[in-house]
Design a protein around this motif. Structure first.
Motif, short mmCIF file in Angstrom:
data_model
loop_
_atom_site.label_atom_id
_atom_site.label_comp_id
_atom_site.label_asym_id
_atom_site.label_seq_id
_atom_site.Cartn_x
_atom_site.Cartn_y
_atom_site.Cartn_z
N THR A 54 -1.53 -3.26 3.44
CA THR A 54 -1.27 -3.48 2.00
C THR A 54 -0.18 -4.52 1.75
O THR A 54 0.36 -4.61 0.65
N THR A 72 -6.76 -0.88 -4.40
CA THR A 72 -6.50 -0.08 -5.61
C THR A 72 -5.71 1.20 -5.33
O THR A 72 -5.22 1.84 -6.24
N GLN A 73 -5.60 1.60 -4.05
CA GLN A 73 -4.86 2.83 -3.73
C GLN A 73 -3.83 2.54 -2.64
O GLN A 73 -3.70 3.30 -1.66
N ALA A 74 -3.12 1.43 -2.86
CA ALA A 74 -2.20 0.96 -1.83
C ALA A 74 -1.14 2.01 -1.47
O ALA A 74 -0.79 2.17 -0.30
N SER A 75 -0.65 2.73 -2.46
CA SER A 75 0.41 3.71 -2.20
C SER A 75 -0.08 4.81 -1.26
O SER A 75 0.64 5.23 -0.36
N HIS A 76 -1.31 5.28 -1.47
CA HIS A 76 -1.89 6.30 -0.59
C HIS A 76 -2.06 5.74 0.82
O HIS A 76 -1.77 6.43 1.80
N ARG A 78 -0.45 3.47 2.38
CA ARG A 78 0.81 3.29 3.12
C ARG A 78 1.27 4.59 3.78
O ARG A 78 2.00 4.56 4.77
N HIS A 79 0.90 5.72 3.19
CA HIS A 79 1.26 7.00 3.80
C HIS A 79 0.39 7.31 5.02
O HIS A 79 0.75 8.16 5.83
#
Lengths: 254, 732
Positions: A54, A72-76, A78-79
């Motif tokens: 990402t 569209t779900q970059a935060s997810h 990264r986890h």
């Protein structure tokens, strides 16, 4: 686990004009597998891995990690990942312990859970001697260990190694490859880019051979050699590159 | 935004910086030693700054005797100085010379040669037979008849380009004036008149300012300067290390792939930079205060700084540090290495320093206009607060706070955008090759201009216009005015945009928005121009109330509107031509390129700032920028240049027509009195209900534009998708 479909990335370059860094890359990588991206410099390996991490946004196509879309779900996403880049990337004015603890906290770990996880990692990677050593004083091997510890502190299902053995001496590189194999054995999905064929032969379960932003061939080493009627990876690699350059009327350098 | 991540990043960055010897030196050690050292140096240097004697050549000095004594040996007479002031007399070393000057050369050249060869600082030349002529001059006075002789000239030749000669000139002038008074007194006495006949009164000055006020006034000029200078310096070095340093170490990629969002990273770093900026400024102020108390209190006019001053300085420091920190962060992230980052300091200082130094100019005070200038408003407010003028500055406090906070927020937004830009974060160091670059522009041209090409076009227009304003003389007649406007509009504004559209884009018509507007849009734009006119008129009046127009400028503008006989020609020059040329340039080329940023409103704002800046007067620029926002919005919503040209032409035409046709109150029809009134100074204004109605109708029409679908650029569509995703994602 990792699904990449028709991934493209364009950018402008003063000398070469509009560059197609990726021209529609597709592959899948599964848990318990080391997926190797093999290619010469400029093949687009780092671009693929930066998009999966990402850090870059794709110009087209899709890529998902553990069901989460990188765009569209970059935060997810990264986890779900641990990223080890080409350079060892440690902070000069932080100790090994502080660095791993910092990233552990960014991944949401706290208190005793974090401490126990860090103790386990420091034991496994034999890092206790450098626990209180500042980054500036570490050798390259030590820095690489810290990078791995930092990437796995939150126990992610996907690990991304971008030319992680580049610039390492033989002993350190060997230890790193051993660590990657252990991670695979723990059921992690590891994606590993390199231009060193021996590492791929030794470590990777599946391979994508990349050149000029395209995947030229994809599969297990045995499948690829059989399909293209080549005796080993080195011959297969040169055959594919030359064939691609010939078809695109590009005279190879040298 | 997850503040836990911000706190984590902040804590790490602060610890990292505190372990950096360079940072510690800058924020802690330097301030602690700088001011005591400066204080010590001040006293050391003072001995070298003592007044030195100067050499005076007096040519044809009047002989002692009947006139009051002027020269005594190699000094001026002691009677010309205060009793017991031998030092002042010693500072003027006199050489007398009776020889006549060389008549073949000019007096100036002769004096210059004497100063050069003899090492004199000033030459004083008395006319021949001065004593006799001085006595003769008062003869009519003695005899109570006739007209007095004309005044005698005593020539003094200083070299005012030299400091020592300027000092000598000042001292010798004092002596000569005193001697002239003596001579006058002697003349009056000889007639039996007291000195008060010529000098009926003395001017006795009684300064009502208290000592503390003098002290406050002096410190109010020093402290804000020190505060802001160190707030800027204290922000810059940590910003470079936190951004360019992180790129250099390779840790930025790692951080970007961590769960910390870009905004959280920016805030973590921003708060760190702010902390160090504040700490640097506070430590410098504290050290300055200590030095001031201990050392400068020895000086009669500059005691220690007032204690309350520090409270105001601390209050002002927080927003200023936020502004400087965000600017430094945005600049530092551009740099690929810490070395490159150092180069960015100078432009920032060059922009900031005039804003800090401007308030130090005499006569610049806190008023409505100045309080709207970033940084300058804060410095002026601080100055007034330090001088204790609390009530006087109270009305401007909200304005200064609003401007400063707005600037800080904009700077933070810029820094965040920088962190979201791949081309900024992963920029490669490139060799500058102009031919390669030009080839790239033509070869790789896109359908519409790039962001960089749009910015280049905007700056090119401003630059050429700036030089044009010097090259072309001010219009003396309406014909001159027409030529000036035509050249500016066609060659300076339209031509660069059109040429760049042709050469640097593959679809010039798409770039310049040359296409049919959706149904109803031109009509709506025309109605909006009509409806908006009273609001624009009021805005113009408000701007001119805040920043009044120079009388001469106002007169020139008025002449240009009323002078020409043909109103059609006037409309062509002021309304039609600018509407076409400026719209193709700013809403066509510039806005099309800026929209590749992915932020519609930022593109509209930047293009309108360029549009505003091309107007000659600052007062015009402000209103033009506001009108430019409306024009930009029409361009985006309609996707066509024609409604913009229509709005622009009607807007400008109304401004001219209202002044010219119905500006004269005597000829105004009765019914217009209900709508219009004469402005307090010049021109005319609409009544408030009309302005209110105008604003409401304009808003309604703009809302109609807002409801219309518009074509997004790929970047705007992507940005919307990302914003939508960010807004609906909750950290789990």
């Amino acid at each position: 686990m990792i699904h990449v479909r028709h991934l493209t990335k364009h950018y402008a370059d003063l000398k070469r004009g509009k560059i197609v860094a990726l021209g529609g890359v597709s592959f899948d990588a599964m848990p318990g597998q080391v997926y190797g991206l093999l290619g010469p410099n400029g093949a687009g390996k780092t671009t693929v891995l930066r998009i999966l991490s990402t850090i870059l946004r794709p110009s087209g196509g899709t890529a998902s990690i553990n069901g989460y879309e990188v765009l569209t779900q970059a935060s997810h996403v990264r986890h779900q990942i641990g990223f080890v880049s080409t350079n060892t990337a440690v902070y000069d004015r932080m100790t090994a312990w502080e660095m791993v603890e910092y990233f552990g906290r960014l991944y949401g770990l706290e208190g005793e859970t974090l401490r126990a996880r860090m103790e386990e990692i420091f034991d496994r990677l034999q890092m206790n001697e450098i626990r209180d050593m500042l980054g500036a004083k570490m050798s390259t091997g030590m820095k690489q260990k810290v990078s791995i510890a930092r990437a796995i502190v939150h126990d992610p299902p996907v690990l991304i190694f971008d030319e992680a053995t580049s610039g390492l001496d033989v002993l350190v590189a060997r230890a790193l490859l051993k660590s990657i194999a252990e991670l695979r054995d723990q059921g992690k999905c590891v994606i590993f880019s390199t231009h060193i064929m021996r590492e791929v032969e030794k470590l990777c379960d599946r391979i994508a051979i990349m050149h000029r932003g395209h995947v030229l061939a994809e599969g297990t080493l045995g499948e690829l050699c059989e399909t293209h009627a080549q005796p080993d990876l080195e011959e297969l690699f040169f055959h594919l590159i030359q064939d691609h350059d010939y078809r695109h009327a590009i005279v190879p350098a040298g | 935004m997850n503040w836990r991540n911000v706190k984590l990043i902040l804590a790490r960055e602060v610890r990292d910086q505190l372990r950096d010897r360079r940072t510690l030196f800058m924020i802690a050690i330097l301030p602690m030693v700088l001011y005591p050292l400066l204080g010590m140096s001040f006293f050391q240097v003072t001995q070298f700054l003592r007044e030195h004697p100067v050499r005076i050549l007096v040519v044809n000095p009047p002989p002692a005797g009947e006139l009051p004594p002027l020269i005594d040996g190699d000094r001026f007479s002691g009677t010309l100085f205060s009793p017991g002031d031998n030092r002042s007399a010693d500072l003027l070393r006199v050489t007398s010379q009776s020889a006549p000057q060389d008549a073949s050369r000019g007096a100036d050249a002769w004096a210059r040669q004497q100063m050069l060869e003899g090492g004199y600082d000033v030459v004083v030349s008395f006319p021949p037979e001065f004593a006799l002529r001085a006595k003769a001059a008062i003869e009519p006075l003695r005899q109570d008849s006739g007209r007095p002789e004309p005044e005698l000239d005593v020539s003094v030749y200083p070299n005012l380009a030299r400091d020592s000669s300027r000092t000598a000139y000042r001292r010798v002038s004092d002596v000569l004036l005193k001697w002239r008074d003596e001579l006058g007194r002697q003349n009056l006495e000889s007639r039996g008149l007291p000195i008060t006949a010529a000098k009926p009164f003395k001017i006795a000055t009684h300064d009502v300012a208290e000592k503390s006020q003098h002290r406050a006034a002096a410190w109010s000029k020093i402290l804000p300067l020190v505060l802001l200078l160190w707030a800027l310096t204290g922000a810059f070095y940590p910003a470079i290390d936190l951004c360019a340093g992180e790129k250099e170490r390779g840790t930025l990629e790692t951080l970007l792939s961590s769960p910390a969002e870009r905004l959280e990273i920016v805030w973590g770093k921003l708060l760190t930079v702010m902390l160090f900026s504040i700490a640097t400024a506070v430590l410098n102020l504290s050290s300055l205060a200590l030095t001031g108390t201990l050392v400068l209190s020895q000086l009669p006019n500059l005691g220690p700084p007032p204690t309350l001053a520090f409270l105001w300085l601390l209050v002002a420091l927080v927003p200023m540090s936020a502004l400087f920190s965000a600017l430094c962060l945005a600049l530092a992230v551009l740099a690929k290495s810490t070395k490159e980052g150092q180069y960015y300091l100078m432009p920032l200082v060059l922009v900031t320093m005039p804003l800090v130094v401007l308030p130090m100019s005499p006569g610049v005070e806190l008023n409505f206009g100045n309080s709207l200038i970033p940084v300058t408003g804060v410095v002026l407010l601080l100055r007034s607060l330090l001088e204790g003028e609390y009530l006087a500055v109270l009305p401007y406090v909200p304005l200064v706070i609003a401007v400063t906070v707005a600037c800080a927020l904009l700077a933070i937004r810029w820094a965040t955008n920088q962190f979201n830009s791949e081309s900024v974060l992963f920029r490669e160091s490139e060799r500058l090759d102009v031919s390669l670059w030009l080839r790239h522009l033509v070869r790789d041209r896109g359908p519409t201009p790039s962001f960089a090409e749009a910015m280049f076009c905007g700056f090119l227009i401003l630059l050429v216009k700036f030089f044009m304003s010097f090259a072309m003389r001010a219009p003396q007649s309406f014909a001159d005015f027409v030529s000036l406007v035509a050249i500016t509009q066609l060659i300076v504004i339209a031509l660069p945009a059109l040429l760049m559209a042709v050469f640097f884009t593959s679809r010039p018509t798409e770039t310049l928005l040359v296409k049919r507007a959706p149904f109803g849009m031109p009509m709506a734009a025309a109605l909006l121009a009509l409806a908006f006119h009273p609001t624009a008129n009021m805005l113009q009046a408000v701007v001119q109330w805040v920043y009044p127009l120079d009388d001469q400028v106002a007169k020139t503008i008025s002449q240009m509107v009323f002078q020409p006989d043909s109103i059609w020609m006037l409309l062509l020059v002021i309304a039609v031509l600018p509407a076409i040329c400026e719209e193709f340039a700013f809403r066509g080329f510039v806005l099309s390129g800026l929209r590749h940023m992915g932020h519609k409103w930022t593109a509209i704002l930047v293009s309108s700032l360029f549009f505003g800046a091309t107007h000659a007067l600052f007062q015009q620029s402000i209103v033009a920028s506001l009108v430019g926002v409306i024009l930009g919005y029409i361009a985006v919503q309609s996707g066509s240049i024609w409604p913009c040209i229509l709005f622009h032409a009607i807007h400008n035409s109304l401004a001219v027509l209202v002044q010219r046709v119905i500006g004269d109150a005597g000829q105004r029809p009765e019914w217009l009195q209900w709508i219009l009134r004469d402005a307090p100074t010049d021109g005319m204004l609409y009544h408030w209900p009309v302005v209110l109605a105008s604003a409401c109708v304009s808003t309604a029409i703009l809302y109609w534009f807002h409801r219309q679908p518009y074509a997004r650029t790929p970047e705007e569509s992507l940005q919307e998708a990302i914003d939508h995703q960010s807004a609906h994602w909750m950290p789990g």
